[in-house]
Design an enzyme around this catalytic site. Structure first.
Site, PDB file in Angstrom:
ATOM      1  N   LYS A 272       0.873  -1.467   0.046  1.00 39.51           N
ATOM      2  CA  LYS A 272       0.111  -0.080  -0.240  1.00 39.51           C
ATOM      3  C   LYS A 272       0.748   1.262   0.072  1.00 39.51           C
ATOM      4  O   LYS A 272       0.414   2.161  -0.636  1.00 39.51           O
ATOM      5  CB  LYS A 272      -0.972   0.026   1.303  1.00 39.51           C
TER       6      LYS A 272
ATOM      7  N   GLU B   7     -10.235   6.609   3.202  1.00 37.15           N
ATOM      8  CA  GLU B   7     -11.189   5.673   3.821  1.00 37.15           C
ATOM      9  C   GLU B   7     -10.134   4.476   4.127  1.00 37.15           C
ATOM     10  O   GLU B   7      -9.338   4.174   3.411  1.00 37.15           O
ATOM     11  CB  GLU B   7     -12.372   5.181   2.981  1.00 37.15           C
TER      12      GLU B   7
ATOM     13  N   SER C  27       1.661  -9.654  -0.715  1.00 34.48           N
ATOM     14  CA  SER C  27       1.245  -8.480  -0.767  1.00 34.48           C
ATOM     15  C   SER C  27       1.526  -7.828   0.707  1.00 34.48           C
ATOM     16  O   SER C  27       1.833  -6.599   0.791  1.00 34.48           O
ATOM     17  CB  SER C  27      -0.100  -8.227  -1.131  1.00 34.48           C
TER      18      SER C  27
HETATM   19  C1  LIG Z   1      -5.305  -4.018   1.334  1.00 37.32           C
HETATM   20  C2  LIG Z   1      -4.590  -5.239   1.127  1.00 37.32           C
HETATM   21  C3  LIG Z   1      -4.587  -6.096   0.088  1.00 37.32           C
HETATM   22  C4  LIG Z   1      -5.946  -5.928  -0.698  1.00 37.32           C
HETATM   23  O1  LIG Z   1      -5.919  -4.832  -1.651  1.00 37.32           O
HETATM   24  P1  LIG Z   1      -5.586  -4.734  -3.270  1.00 37.32           P
HETATM   25  O2  LIG Z   1      -5.965  -3.398  -3.625  1.00 37.32           O
HETATM   26  O3  LIG Z   1      -6.409  -5.806  -3.962  1.00 37.32           O
HETATM   27  O4  LIG Z   1      -4.029  -5.111  -3.323  1.00 37.32           O
HETATM   28  C5  LIG Z   1      -4.114  -7.195   0.021  1.00 37.32           C
HETATM   29  N1  LIG Z   1      -3.000  -7.594   0.685  1.00 37.32           N
HETATM   30  C6  LIG Z   1      -2.564  -6.689   1.948  1.00 37.32           C
HETATM   31  C7  LIG Z   1      -1.421  -7.119   2.747  1.00 37.32           C
HETATM   32  C8  LIG Z   1      -3.289  -5.492   1.793  1.00 37.32           C
HETATM   33  O5  LIG Z   1      -3.059  -4.966   3.117  1.00 37.32           O
END
Ligand SMILES: *Cc1c(COP(=O)(O)O)cnc(C)c1O
Length: 399
Positions: free
Chosen positions: A102, A124, A385
């Site tokens: 993020k 948000e 992610s």
């Molecule tokens: C917010 C988040 C996601 C989901 O968001 P995307 O916009 O689909 O990437 C996935 N993994 C983590 C660790 C997150 O914090």
């Protein structure tokens, strides 16, 4: 399989700019109240200029390298690969500052906001991850931050509320509707209407009105671009057979796919079974854009449910709806039980505690390899992610 020339034709220009109306095929657009059109246009103009300006790109690159910790590592998952009979490479967004991808997007938008002369970021947040990243960027750049968060999420995610406040952000409880993420999006957008003069709306995924889905994908493209270069040294074929990422709104997946859309790699987005807008959704308009959206029998937006709070958004970014319709990307689902098992398996075999969101991608790879859907010897790039620290208390309750 499609024949190669047809594939090339479809790929030409894919994941480039949307149409001038912000459309990806039949999806996207700018479905906002009249009063917000000029604000969206101002963001679009500023982004176009900034993205073409080497000085802006240099500033962002320096922050990504010196502050966020990029490039993130590409880690071969040796033991899990051996068990599954594949070659699995992990793109380690869990190693980025604040613990997920993020930060890539938020640093880009915060720099843009400052360039536009704005002094406050509005955001948000659902589970709080995007709110924490926004509060972080605001602190770094000396801006104010106001984060809208559903009352129910505030109660569930007390630690992230405290984090945001530590970073100097104001957290505003949202008490309308189901008091969760979709209500916070509405509230943040409503608030922006009355505060556009000094405030910038920082959206956390590839969603919202044009230019956000495109802009956020461009800010996340760094994941795919880095991974493309790293795969070229790591893999004899230079490009993996499969590129896999979890999908909430779809930003880490979009950023990853952007680096490989022009290759032969199969692109796989993994949704939560309880929040599968691609698989179970119907075409509809949500938070300023047209896409696939979870709806009930009356066409009302339905609640999404997932063990991973970051995936329980009822919509999906419009470009994913488009890539899915074209057949360029494939969207699959996994259930909560498989996801929790995948967190444990990755932890034990690689020494990496990943986020529950990221574990959706891991769970699909495990299932597909064990069922033979992934051919033996397949090479797989998986975007991890985020890190799992935020999920430890939830996992403790399940243990
Ligand atoms: C917010 C988040 C996601 C989901 O968001 P995307 O916009 O689909 O990437 C996935 N993994 C983590 C660790 C997150 O914090």
């Amino acid at each position: 399989m499609r024949d190669a020339p047809a594939v090339d034709r479809i790929r030409a220009g894919q994941m480039a700019e949307p149409s001038t109306a912000g459309r990806f095929g039949g999806f996207g657009g700018r479905f906002v109240p009249e009063s917000l059109v000029p604000a969206c246009q101002e963001v679009e103009r500023a982004f176009r200029e900034a993205w073409a300006d080497p000085r802006f790109r240099g500033q962002l690159d320096r922050l990504l390298a010196g502050y966020a910790g990029r490039p993130t590592a590409l880690t071969p998952a040796w033991r899990l690969s051996g068990d599954l009979g594949i070659t699995l490479l992990l793109k380690r967004e869990d190693l980025a500052h604040t613990g997920s991808h993020k930060i890539n997007n938020v640093l880009g938008q915060a720099l843009l906001a400052r360039r536009m002369g704005k002094t406050r970021l509005i955001a948000e947040t659902g589970a709080g991850q995007h709110g924490v990243a926004t509060a972080t960027a605001a602190a770094l750049l000396g801006m104010r931050a106001t984060v809208f968060m559903g009352q129910r999420d505030i109660e569930r995610q007390a630690l992230n509320v405290f984090r945001m406040e530590m970073l100097g952000a104001e957290v505003v409880p949202v008490t309308s509707g189901s008091r969760t993420l979709k209500d916070s999006c509405n509230e943040a957008m409503r608030h922006w209407v009355g505060a556009v003069e000094d405030s910038y709306y920082c959206i956390g995924s590839v969603m919202g009105p044009h230019p956000y889905p495109w802009m956020v994908r461009e800010f996340q493209r760094v994941i795919g671009d880095e991974a493309r270069t790293q795969c070229a040294t790591e893999l004899p074929a230079a490009v993996p057979d499969y590129v896999v990422a979890c999908v909430g709104g779809g930003s880490n997946a979009a950023g990853t796919f952007a680096g490989f859309v022009d290759t032969s790699a199969r692109l796989i987005g993994v949704e939560a079974a309880g929040g599968a807008a691609m698989t179970d959704g119907a075409v509809g308009v949500l938070h300023g854009f047209r896409s696939r959206v979870l709806q009930d029998d009356q066409g009302q937006i339905a609640e999404a449910h997932s063990v991973a709070a970051g995936l329980d958004y009822p919509g999906i970014g419009p470009e994913h709806a488009h890539l899915g319709e074209l057949g360029r990307a494939t969207y699959v689902t996994v259930g909560d039980d498989e996801v929790v098992a995948a967190v444990h398996r990755l932890a034990r075999s690689e020494g990496i505690l990943c986020a529950l969101e990221s574990a959706h991608a891991v769970a699909w790879v495990i299932r597909a390899a064990e069922s033979g859907e992934l051919p033996p010897g397949a090479t797989v790039l998986l975007t991890l992610s985020g890190r799992g620290d935020k999920d430890m208390s939830a996992l403790m309750e399940l243990a």
